[in-house]
Design a protein around this motif. Structure first.
Motif, PDB file in Angstrom:
ATOM      1  N   GLY A   1     -15.314 -99.977  66.655  1.00  0.00           N
ATOM      2  CA  GLY A   1     -14.426 -99.155  65.830  1.00  0.00           C
ATOM      3  C   GLY A   1     -14.444 -97.700  66.268  1.00  0.00           C
ATOM      4  O   GLY A   1     -15.513 -97.118  66.462  1.00  0.00           O
ATOM      5  N   ILE A   2     -13.243 -97.141  66.452  1.00  0.00           N
ATOM      6  CA  ILE A   2     -13.086 -95.715  66.774  1.00  0.00           C
ATOM      7  C   ILE A   2     -11.878 -95.185  65.995  1.00  0.00           C
ATOM      8  O   ILE A   2     -11.151 -95.950  65.381  1.00  0.00           O
ATOM      9  N   LYS A   3     -11.666 -93.858  66.063  1.00  0.00           N
ATOM     10  CA  LYS A   3     -10.424 -93.295  65.531  1.00  0.00           C
ATOM     11  C   LYS A   3      -9.362 -93.401  66.618  1.00  0.00           C
ATOM     12  O   LYS A   3      -9.681 -93.376  67.808  1.00  0.00           O
ATOM     13  N   PHE A   4      -8.099 -93.502  66.211  1.00  0.00           N
ATOM     14  CA  PHE A   4      -6.997 -93.598  67.180  1.00  0.00           C
ATOM     15  C   PHE A   4      -6.166 -92.307  67.235  1.00  0.00           C
ATOM     16  O   PHE A   4      -5.288 -92.179  68.067  1.00  0.00           O
ATOM     17  N   ASP A   5      -6.411 -91.372  66.292  1.00  0.00           N
ATOM     18  CA  ASP A   5      -5.502 -90.214  66.181  1.00  0.00           C
ATOM     19  C   ASP A   5      -6.248 -88.881  66.162  1.00  0.00           C
ATOM     20  O   ASP A   5      -5.775 -87.920  65.575  1.00  0.00           O
ATOM     21  N   GLN A   6      -7.434 -88.854  66.806  1.00  0.00           N
ATOM     22  CA  GLN A   6      -8.215 -87.619  66.820  1.00  0.00           C
ATOM     23  C   GLN A   6      -8.487 -87.174  68.266  1.00  0.00           C
ATOM     24  O   GLN A   6      -9.465 -87.593  68.888  1.00  0.00           O
TER      25      GLN A   6
ATOM     26  N   LYS B   1      -5.842 -92.945  70.894  1.00  0.00           N
ATOM     27  CA  LYS B   1      -5.086 -93.945  71.647  1.00  0.00           C
ATOM     28  C   LYS B   1      -3.866 -93.230  72.205  1.00  0.00           C
ATOM     29  O   LYS B   1      -3.038 -92.719  71.450  1.00  0.00           O
ATOM     30  N   THR B   2      -3.764 -93.157  73.523  1.00  0.00           N
ATOM     31  CA  THR B   2      -2.664 -92.407  74.127  1.00  0.00           C
ATOM     32  C   THR B   2      -1.394 -93.252  74.142  1.00  0.00           C
ATOM     33  O   THR B   2      -1.437 -94.443  73.855  1.00  0.00           O
ATOM     34  N   GLN B   3      -0.304 -92.606  74.544  1.00  0.00           N
ATOM     35  CA  GLN B   3       0.975 -93.324  74.581  1.00  0.00           C
ATOM     36  C   GLN B   3       0.971 -94.455  75.598  1.00  0.00           C
ATOM     37  O   GLN B   3       1.713 -95.422  75.457  1.00  0.00           O
ATOM     38  N   ASP B   4       0.114 -94.337  76.606  1.00  0.00           N
ATOM     39  CA  ASP B   4       0.005 -95.416  77.613  1.00  0.00           C
ATOM     40  C   ASP B   4      -0.951 -96.510  77.162  1.00  0.00           C
ATOM     41  O   ASP B   4      -1.275 -97.401  77.945  1.00  0.00           O
ATOM     42  N   GLY B   5      -1.458 -96.389  75.928  1.00  0.00           N
ATOM     43  CA  GLY B   5      -2.358 -97.419  75.430  1.00  0.00           C
ATOM     44  C   GLY B   5      -3.785 -97.275  75.950  1.00  0.00           C
ATOM     45  O   GLY B   5      -4.564 -98.227  75.928  1.00  0.00           O
ATOM     46  N   GLU B   6      -4.147 -96.057  76.438  1.00  0.00           N
ATOM     47  CA  GLU B   6      -5.518 -95.804  76.876  1.00  0.00           C
ATOM     48  C   GLU B   6      -6.312 -95.239  75.701  1.00  0.00           C
ATOM     49  O   GLU B   6      -5.730 -94.653  74.785  1.00  0.00           O
ATOM     50  N   TYR B   7      -7.626 -95.386  75.780  1.00  0.00           N
ATOM     51  CA  TYR B   7      -8.480 -94.838  74.725  1.00  0.00           C
ATOM     52  C   TYR B   7      -9.341 -93.749  75.327  1.00  0.00           C
ATOM     53  O   TYR B   7      -9.979 -93.949  76.360  1.00  0.00           O
ATOM     54  N   THR B   8      -9.353 -92.575  74.693  1.00  0.00           N
ATOM     55  CA  THR B   8     -10.071 -91.451  75.281  1.00  0.00           C
ATOM     56  C   THR B   8     -10.690 -90.561  74.216  1.00  0.00           C
ATOM     57  O   THR B   8     -10.207 -90.505  73.084  1.00  0.00           O
ATOM     58  N   GLY B   9     -11.786 -89.877  74.593  1.00  0.00           N
ATOM     59  CA  GLY B   9     -12.446 -88.951  73.676  1.00  0.00           C
ATOM     60  C   GLY B   9     -13.959 -89.065  73.772  1.00  0.00           C
ATOM     61  O   GLY B   9     -14.484 -89.975  74.423  1.00  0.00           O
TER      62      GLY B   9
ATOM     63  N   VAL C   1     -19.128 -92.184  74.219  1.00  0.00           N
ATOM     64  CA  VAL C   1     -20.424 -92.570  73.633  1.00  0.00           C
ATOM     65  C   VAL C   1     -20.430 -94.085  73.406  1.00  0.00           C
ATOM     66  O   VAL C   1     -21.379 -94.782  73.775  1.00  0.00           O
ATOM     67  N   ALA C   2     -19.346 -94.603  72.843  1.00  0.00           N
ATOM     68  CA  ALA C   2     -19.255 -96.045  72.552  1.00  0.00           C
ATOM     69  C   ALA C   2     -19.331 -96.870  73.834  1.00  0.00           C
ATOM     70  O   ALA C   2     -20.010 -97.894  73.886  1.00  0.00           O
ATOM     71  N   LYS C   3     -18.651 -96.409  74.893  1.00  0.00           N
ATOM     72  CA  LYS C   3     -18.674 -97.139  76.170  1.00  0.00           C
ATOM     73  C   LYS C   3     -20.089 -97.156  76.741  1.00  0.00           C
ATOM     74  O   LYS C   3     -20.542 -98.169  77.255  1.00  0.00           O
ATOM     75  N   TYR C   4     -20.767 -95.997  76.657  1.00  0.00           N
ATOM     76  CA  TYR C   4     -22.127 -95.906  77.190  1.00  0.00           C
ATOM     77  C   TYR C   4     -23.052 -96.864  76.442  1.00  0.00           C
ATOM     78  O   TYR C   4     -23.816 -97.614  77.046  1.00  0.00           O
ATOM     79  N   VAL C   5     -22.950 -96.849  75.120  1.00  0.00           N
ATOM     80  CA  VAL C   5     -23.794 -97.723  74.286  1.00  0.00           C
ATOM     81  C   VAL C   5     -23.485 -99.192  74.592  1.00  0.00           C
ATOM     82  O   VAL C   5     -24.396-100.004  74.782  1.00  0.00           O
ATOM     83  N   ALA C   6     -22.194 -99.532  74.696  1.00  0.00           N
ATOM     84  CA  ALA C   6     -21.801-100.920  74.974  1.00  0.00           C
ATOM     85  C   ALA C   6     -22.391-101.379  76.306  1.00  0.00           C
ATOM     86  O   ALA C   6     -22.916-102.491  76.416  1.00  0.00           O
TER      87      ALA C   6
ATOM     88  N   LYS D   1     -16.289 -82.445  79.017  1.00  0.00           N
ATOM     89  CA  LYS D   1     -14.979 -83.002  79.381  1.00  0.00           C
ATOM     90  C   LYS D   1     -14.019 -83.014  78.180  1.00  0.00           C
ATOM     91  O   LYS D   1     -12.853 -82.669  78.311  1.00  0.00           O
ATOM     92  N   HIS D   2     -14.532 -83.397  77.020  1.00  0.00           N
ATOM     93  CA  HIS D   2     -13.629 -83.606  75.880  1.00  0.00           C
ATOM     94  C   HIS D   2     -13.496 -82.403  74.950  1.00  0.00           C
ATOM     95  O   HIS D   2     -12.499 -82.263  74.261  1.00  0.00           O
ATOM     96  N   PHE D   3     -14.528 -81.537  74.897  1.00  0.00           N
ATOM     97  CA  PHE D   3     -14.436 -80.372  73.996  1.00  0.00           C
ATOM     98  C   PHE D   3     -14.083 -79.094  74.749  1.00  0.00           C
ATOM     99  O   PHE D   3     -13.593 -78.141  74.156  1.00  0.00           O
ATOM    100  N   GLY D   4     -14.359 -79.089  76.052  1.00  0.00           N
ATOM    101  CA  GLY D   4     -14.066 -77.908  76.881  1.00  0.00           C
ATOM    102  C   GLY D   4     -12.612 -77.470  76.779  1.00  0.00           C
ATOM    103  O   GLY D   4     -12.329 -76.303  76.485  1.00  0.00           O
ATOM    104  N   PRO D   5     -11.663 -78.398  76.981  1.00  0.00           N
ATOM    105  CA  PRO D   5     -10.254 -78.003  76.946  1.00  0.00           C
ATOM    106  C   PRO D   5      -9.828 -77.401  75.602  1.00  0.00           C
ATOM    107  O   PRO D   5      -8.864 -76.641  75.540  1.00  0.00           O
ATOM    108  N   ALA D   6     -10.526 -77.731  74.515  1.00  0.00           N
ATOM    109  CA  ALA D   6     -10.174 -77.192  73.195  1.00  0.00           C
ATOM    110  C   ALA D   6     -10.967 -75.917  72.890  1.00  0.00           C
ATOM    111  O   ALA D   6     -10.840 -75.353  71.804  1.00  0.00           O
ATOM    112  N   ASN D   7     -11.794 -75.485  73.865  1.00  0.00           N
ATOM    113  CA  ASN D   7     -12.665 -74.309  73.649  1.00  0.00           C
ATOM    114  C   ASN D   7     -13.564 -74.466  72.441  1.00  0.00           C
ATOM    115  O   ASN D   7     -13.869 -73.495  71.753  1.00  0.00           O
TER     116      ASN D   7
END
Ligand code: GLU
Length: 276
Positions: A38-43, A49-57, A62-67, A257-263
């Motif tokens: 389970g993850i969020k799709f709109d954060q 979940k991007t328009q191309d159906g990819e999952y990122t963030g 963290v979830a991928k690493y744990v899995a 990678k994920h927080f840098g672009p948002a400063n």
């Protein structure tokens, strides 16, 4: 409700039992085993979940690493949307093996689920319109006729209601992204939730120059990985994975990678405390 013949149920149970034995629970690294996470799709920046159906963030990484540490290949992950109000139910029902979705560890939730971690520390803040020049002050929130927007089943809505703005008029939606239109067209004064989430919205291309964070730091929000209550073995494995992610530098890499672009100036990885 569908009724099945007893014979069919018994046969299905045998097949399931055989399959479970053959797959060995995924810990062996077998590539035929699937996992629902389970993850969020709109954060953006956390779980998107991007328009191309990819999952990122960050939560996705963290979830991928744990899995991976639990023995699952990335291709065997099925991502499930975990809205704030649904997380405990999804875990208790067995819809997901675990949830990594900006999920604050707290005692109320611990009555229904267990947590591993924490793996991140955020703080509640306000997202306001860029041209808003009010002096946003923690101690004065209650004196203003505020219109706030947040999400049902979140600590953000609960904190606003009970702690720092009990007199405010609070609209609660199913997801934070639903508050953004209301903020833009002045139906609400602020969207309130974790600063990590708000920074992601403010930095989105389509929102650039529209919103800013008030910088209030209203609470501590330690993010945990939610899992089935009583599964101490899984919790230990996830905690080991989180420690390894930090020690190897993969945590820092993902955060940058994920927080840098948002400063967004994130806190360092917190100490793991959810051990019993
Ligand atoms: N971290 C807070 C919570 O778990 C707010 C973000 C969210 O709703 O996911 O409720």
């Amino acid at each position: 409700m569908t009724f099945r013949k007893p014979g069919l149920v018994a046969a299905t149970a045998v097949v399931l039992a055989l399959t479970a034995t053959a797959c060995g629970g995924g810990a062996s690294g077998s590539d035929d085993e699937k996992i629902n996470i389970g993850i969020k799709f709109d954060q953006p920046g956390l779980g998107l979940k991007t328009q191309d159906g990819e999952y990122t963030g960050f939560d996705v990484d963290v979830a991928k690493y744990v899995a991976k540490e639990l023995g699952y290949d990335e291709k065997d992950i099925t991502w499930k949307q975990a809205p704030s109000a649904e997380r405990e139910n999804m875990i208790a029902n067995g819809d997901v093996k675990f949830i990594a979705a900006t999920y604050t560890i707290n005692d109320e939730r611990k009555e229904r689920v267990d947590f591993a971690g924490p793996y991140f520390l955020a703080h509640q803040d306000f997202l306001v319109r860029a041209e808003d020049d009010s002096a946003w002050n923690k101690d004065e929130l209650n004196t203003k006729e505020l219109k706030l927007c947040s999400v049902v089943g979140s600590t953000s809505a609960q904190n606003a209601n009970k702690k720092f703005a009990p007199k405010a008029n609070l609209i609660e939606y199913g997801g934070y992204s639903e508050c953004l239109t209301g903020l833009e067209n002045e139906a609400v004064d602020a969207l309130t939730t974790d600063d990590s989430i708000l920074a992601g919205y403010a930095a989105q291309k389509e929102h650039q120059g529209k919103f800013k964070l008030a910088g209030l730091s209203l609470s501590d929000e330690p993010y945990g990985i939610g899992l089935k209550k009583g599964d101490t073995e899984l919790r230990k494995k996830i905690n080991d994975a989180l420690k390894k992610m930090v020690d190897e530098g993969a945590w820092e890499e993902a955060a940058k990678k994920h927080f840098g672009p948002a400063n967004y100036e994130y806190e360092p990885a917190p100490e793991i405390t959810e051990t019993n």
